[in-house]
Design a protein around this motif. Structure first.
Motif, short mmCIF file in Angstrom:
data_model
loop_
_atom_site.label_atom_id
_atom_site.label_comp_id
_atom_site.label_asym_id
_atom_site.label_seq_id
_atom_site.Cartn_x
_atom_site.Cartn_y
_atom_site.Cartn_z
N LEU A 183 0.83 -1.20 0.00
CA LEU A 183 0.00 0.00 0.00
C LEU A 183 0.87 1.26 0.00
N ALA A 184 0.31 2.32 -0.56
CA ALA A 184 1.06 3.58 -0.69
C ALA A 184 1.49 4.12 0.66
N GLN A 185 0.69 3.88 1.70
CA GLN A 185 0.98 4.45 3.02
C GLN A 185 1.91 3.57 3.85
N GLN A 186 2.29 2.40 3.33
CA GLN A 186 3.18 1.53 4.11
C GLN A 186 4.59 2.10 4.16
N GLN A 187 5.30 1.74 5.22
CA GLN A 187 6.66 2.20 5.39
C GLN A 187 7.55 1.68 4.26
N ALA A 188 8.47 2.51 3.80
CA ALA A 188 9.46 2.09 2.80
C ALA A 188 10.84 1.99 3.45
N TYR A 189 11.18 2.99 4.29
CA TYR A 189 12.49 2.95 4.94
C TYR A 189 12.45 3.75 6.23
N CYS A 190 13.41 3.46 7.09
CA CYS A 190 13.61 4.19 8.34
C CYS A 190 15.07 4.55 8.45
N LEU A 191 15.36 5.84 8.53
CA LEU A 191 16.73 6.32 8.67
C LEU A 191 16.89 7.01 10.01
N TYR A 192 17.97 6.68 10.69
CA TYR A 192 18.21 7.25 12.02
C TYR A 192 19.00 8.54 11.90
N THR A 193 18.55 9.54 12.66
CA THR A 193 19.21 10.83 12.67
C THR A 193 19.47 11.23 14.11
N SER A 194 20.38 12.17 14.31
CA SER A 194 20.83 12.57 15.64
C SER A 194 19.66 13.04 16.49
N GLY A 195 19.68 12.69 17.78
CA GLY A 195 18.61 13.08 18.70
C GLY A 195 19.14 13.86 19.88
N SER A 196 18.39 14.84 20.35
CA SER A 196 18.87 15.73 21.41
C SER A 196 18.97 15.04 22.77
N THR A 197 18.34 13.86 22.93
CA THR A 197 18.35 13.18 24.23
C THR A 197 19.58 12.32 24.46
N GLY A 198 20.44 12.21 23.46
CA GLY A 198 21.62 11.35 23.60
C GLY A 198 21.52 10.08 22.80
N GLN A 199 20.34 9.78 22.24
CA GLN A 199 20.14 8.60 21.41
C GLN A 199 19.55 9.04 20.07
N PRO A 200 19.92 8.35 18.98
CA PRO A 200 19.34 8.70 17.68
C PRO A 200 17.87 8.33 17.60
N LYS A 201 17.17 8.93 16.65
CA LYS A 201 15.74 8.65 16.46
C LYS A 201 15.52 8.24 15.01
N GLY A 202 14.61 7.27 14.81
CA GLY A 202 14.35 6.74 13.48
C GLY A 202 13.20 7.45 12.81
N ALA A 203 13.44 8.05 11.64
CA ALA A 203 12.40 8.73 10.86
C ALA A 203 11.92 7.79 9.77
N VAL A 204 10.59 7.56 9.73
CA VAL A 204 9.99 6.60 8.80
C VAL A 204 9.32 7.33 7.64
N ASN A 205 9.59 6.87 6.41
CA ASN A 205 8.93 7.42 5.24
C ASN A 205 8.18 6.33 4.50
N ALA A 206 7.07 6.72 3.85
CA ALA A 206 6.19 5.77 3.18
C ALA A 206 6.47 5.70 1.68
N HIS A 207 5.93 4.66 1.05
CA HIS A 207 6.12 4.46 -0.39
C HIS A 207 5.63 5.65 -1.20
N GLU A 208 4.46 6.21 -0.84
CA GLU A 208 3.89 7.27 -1.67
C GLU A 208 4.79 8.50 -1.72
N GLY A 209 5.46 8.81 -0.61
CA GLY A 209 6.35 9.95 -0.61
C GLY A 209 7.56 9.75 -1.51
N VAL A 210 8.14 8.54 -1.46
CA VAL A 210 9.31 8.23 -2.28
C VAL A 210 8.93 8.22 -3.76
N VAL A 211 7.81 7.56 -4.09
CA VAL A 211 7.37 7.49 -5.49
C VAL A 211 7.10 8.89 -6.03
N ASN A 212 6.44 9.73 -5.24
CA ASN A 212 6.16 11.10 -5.66
C ASN A 212 7.45 11.85 -5.93
#
Length: 376
Positions: free
Chosen positions: A69-98
């Protein structure tokens, strides 16, 4: 992975083992795909390790028969987090295809083109580097490890492989241009795309001088959205800040004040992103997601917008200009860094009462991180 409807989590093998194991646990990954072990051996309970080999595998067709489905997750990339641990940002298929369809309609890659893939796959630029050429039948030139850090090796690779399309963060573009003879040999490059941090006007002028036949484009987008959300065609003349441009297809960009009211032309405010480009949020962090991904008061019911924390304004030409950050996040050579994450790590040493980290210019135009501490 994408055909199965699952999402991939990119783990950079250069990162410390403890950080990689945290990302494996935090993401809830069910499998780890890797080449034969070289150096680090990751072991997390409940994660199945699948060794990839150089042996050819016979594939019976490409349709897995699984609905995606278009709204399903495609990938999760971790980026720096202010609390001392990284956080994973999730993007869906529809955003990548667009994003990919917009790029093809805008720039028109052909089967004669060669796209350089040099961005580490833990950064979102790698998404279009991988998938844009493959979806239109162009050729993908994968740079050997570490070449993305060596401008001279990059120049040789681009020349020998006949690369027509490449991406650079601005500091690396400047370094690469120094490896190119001024108005020397003809370049195979047709396009250079820049993103990751502010593009200096002087770099545009240098690119025009050394690569006069190459088109240069400035793109902008946070990891929380599907790669880039705005674009600007670089012009040879001009003065002042280099714009980050106008929104890509099916994307809305707002500059709002603290009451979420649109800011007039020339007045600074926080940049918000809405439309198909907006990601699903932070993996397993409902509270943080609710803070950053908020209802879009200008869109349809149920639509959200992402608050970037970036300061921006509209210019008279209807283009966005990036003005800086509203928090302590910085960019150093294209790396997105939350200074609070490093400060938390310093304070965890136990002998320190206070710590602050700054990104300072070292005098050569480059930036480096400097930490200041107060002992107990």
């Amino acid at each position: 992975v994408l055909k199965s409807g699952a999402g991939y989590v990119a783990l950079d093998p250069e990162l410390p083992q403890a950080r990689l194991e945290f990302m494996l646990r935090d993401s809830g990954a069910v499998a780890l795909l890797r080449l034969r072990p070289a150096g680090q051996t990751l072991a997390v309970d409940g994660v199945r390790v699948l060794e990839l080999t150089d042996e050819p595998v016979a594939l019976d067709g490409t349709d897995l028969g699984l609905p995606v489905l278009a709204q399903q997750q495609a990938y999760c990339l971790y980026t720096s987090g202010s609390t001392g641990q990284p956080k994973g940002a999730v993007n869906a298929h529809e955003g990548v295809v667009n994003r990919l369809q917009w790029m093809q309609e805008r720039y028109g890659l052909t089967t004669e083109d060669v796209v350089l893939q040099k961005t580490p796959f833990s950064f979102d630029v790698s998404v279009w580097e991988f998938f844009w050429p493959l979806m239109v039948g162009a050729r993908l030139c994968v740079a050997p490890p570490q070449v993305h850090r060596d401008p001279w090796a990059l120049h040789e690779l681009i020349r020998k492989a006949g690369v027509t399309t490449a991406h650079f963060v601005p500091p690396m573009l400047q370094a690469y241009l120094q490896a190119v003879p001024a108005r020397g040999e003809a370049s195979t490059l047709r396009w250079i795309f820049c993103s990751g941090e502010a593009l200096p006007r002087a770099t545009i002028q240098d690119c025009r001088q050394r690569l006069p036949g190459v088109a240069l484009y400035n793109l902008y987008g946070p990891t929380e959205c599907a790669v880039d959300v705005s674009h600007w065609t670089c012009e040879a003349d001009g003065a002042g800040r280099v714009p980050i441009g106008k929104p890509i297809a099916n994307t809305r960009l707002y500059v709002l004040d603290e009451l979420l009211r649109p800011a007039p032309v020339g007045v600074s405010g926080e940049l918000f992103i809405a439309g198909l480009a907006v990601g699903r949020g932070y993996l397993g962090r409902a509270e943080l997601t609710a803070q950053k991904f908020i209802p879009d008061p200008f869109g349809e019911p149920g639509q959200r917008m992402y608050r970037t924390g970036d300061l921006a304004c509209w210019n008279e030409q209807g283009e966005l200009e990036f003005l800086g950050r509203l928090d302590h996040q910085v960019k150093v050579r294209g790396q997105r860094i939350e200074l609070g994450e490093i400060e938390a790590r310093l304070l965890a040493q136990g002998d320190l009462r206070e710590a602050v980290v700054l990104a300072q210019d070292d005098g050569s135009g480059d930036r480096r991180l400097v930490g200041y501490v107060v002992a107990r």
